[in-house]
Each structure stands twice: as C-alpha cells, then as structure tokens.
Write a protein that holds these residues in place. Structure first.
Motif, PDB file in Angstrom:
ATOM      1  N   GLU A 281       6.080  -2.816   0.862  1.00 61.64           N
ATOM      2  CA  GLU A 281       4.669  -2.550   1.125  1.00 61.64           C
ATOM      3  C   GLU A 281       4.126  -1.634   0.034  1.00 61.64           C
ATOM      4  N   GLU A 282       2.948  -1.952  -0.479  1.00 63.03           N
ATOM      5  CA  GLU A 282       2.288  -1.098  -1.470  1.00 63.03           C
ATOM      6  C   GLU A 282       0.930  -0.676  -0.922  1.00 63.03           C
ATOM      7  N   TYR A 283       0.680   0.627  -0.989  1.00 64.48           N
ATOM      8  CA  TYR A 283      -0.567   1.197  -0.467  1.00 64.48           C
ATOM      9  C   TYR A 283      -1.263   2.019  -1.539  1.00 64.48           C
ATOM     10  N   GLU A 284      -2.577   2.069  -1.470  1.00 65.57           N
ATOM     11  CA  GLU A 284      -3.348   2.880  -2.412  1.00 65.57           C
ATOM     12  C   GLU A 284      -3.058   4.370  -2.251  1.00 65.57           C
TER      13      GLU A 284
ATOM     14  N   ILE B 279       1.728   4.434  -3.007  1.00 65.52           N
ATOM     15  CA  ILE B 279       2.890   4.658  -2.156  1.00 65.52           C
ATOM     16  C   ILE B 279       3.533   3.301  -1.890  1.00 65.52           C
ATOM     17  N   VAL B 280       4.842   3.245  -2.092  1.00 70.39           N
ATOM     18  CA  VAL B 280       5.608   2.027  -1.813  1.00 70.39           C
ATOM     19  C   VAL B 280       6.553   2.335  -0.667  1.00 70.39           C
ATOM     20  N   MET B 281       6.537   1.480   0.329  1.00 67.42           N
ATOM     21  CA  MET B 281       7.459   1.591   1.455  1.00 67.42           C
ATOM     22  C   MET B 281       8.408   0.403   1.377  1.00 67.42           C
TER      23      MET B 281
ATOM     24  N   ASP C 115      -0.243  -4.637  -1.489  1.00 67.71           N
ATOM     25  CA  ASP C 115       0.608  -5.805  -1.268  1.00 67.71           C
ATOM     26  C   ASP C 115       1.499  -5.555  -0.070  1.00 67.71           C
ATOM     27  N   TYR C 116       1.914  -6.628   0.582  1.00 67.23           N
ATOM     28  CA  TYR C 116       2.780  -6.538   1.765  1.00 67.23           C
ATOM     29  C   TYR C 116       3.630  -7.795   1.750  1.00 67.23           C
TER      30      TYR C 116
END
Length: 100
Positions: free
Chosen positions: A54-57, A2-4, A37-38
């Motif tokens: 922001e990158e989340y698993e 998921i990318v925010m 990553d952030y």
C-alpha cells in the motif's frame, strides 16, 4: 510517502473466499483520497501467502484507511480465512524513483 507491507497466511480450504475479500478491499481502497497505490499479490512459492503493498500520500491517508468502514469490515471477515497471524510493516519514504 508511507508504504505499508502486509503479509497474510491464508487457509488453503478458504483461499478463494479470502482472495475475493482482498480483491474487494483493494478496489475500495484505491478509491480513497490519499491512496497512491494498493496492490494485492500471492507468493509464487507459497500460494497461500498474500502480500499487500500500500502506498499513501501521508499519515492522514493511512489513518483514514485504517478507520474506514470497508477496512474494518474486511478485518472482521478475513479472520475466518487466516492460517496464522498477519504481519504489517510500515516504511516512511522520502522519494520514489523508477529505475527501469
């Protein structure tokens, strides 16, 4: 994954204070489980616009970040430094490939 992507207009008279808060948020967020990553950046054409990528698993990592003490504290503290409403976008991504 998921990318925010958040975009925040920052008040010019409190830009440095806002950037300090964002730097602290990024540092604490990168230490969270599930954060890939952030990254906090400023726009070269509009220096009072901050972008956070922001990158989340997975969704659990997003939820954990959004409910963390440091994020809730950041939200309360950054409000005084905003020059408008932030925008937040979510991208559900199947894969990430480096092309260069």
């Amino acid at each position: 994954m998921i990318v925010m992507h958040a975009e925040m207009p920052i008040a010019s008279d409190s830009r440095e204070a806002a950037l300090d808060l964002l730097e602290e948020l990024a540092e604490q967020s990168r230490a969270e489980d599930g954060v890939v990553d952030y990254c906090v950046t400023t726009d070269v054409e509009s220096p009072n616009t901050v972008r956070v990528v922001e990158e989340y698993e997975d969704a659990d990592a997003v939820d954990a970040h959004m409910s963390s003490d440091h994020f809730e504290s950041f939200q309360a503290d950054i409000a005084a430094h905003l020059a408008g409403e932030p925008e937040l976008y979510r991208f559900d991504v199947d894969s990430k490939t480096r092309v260069m």
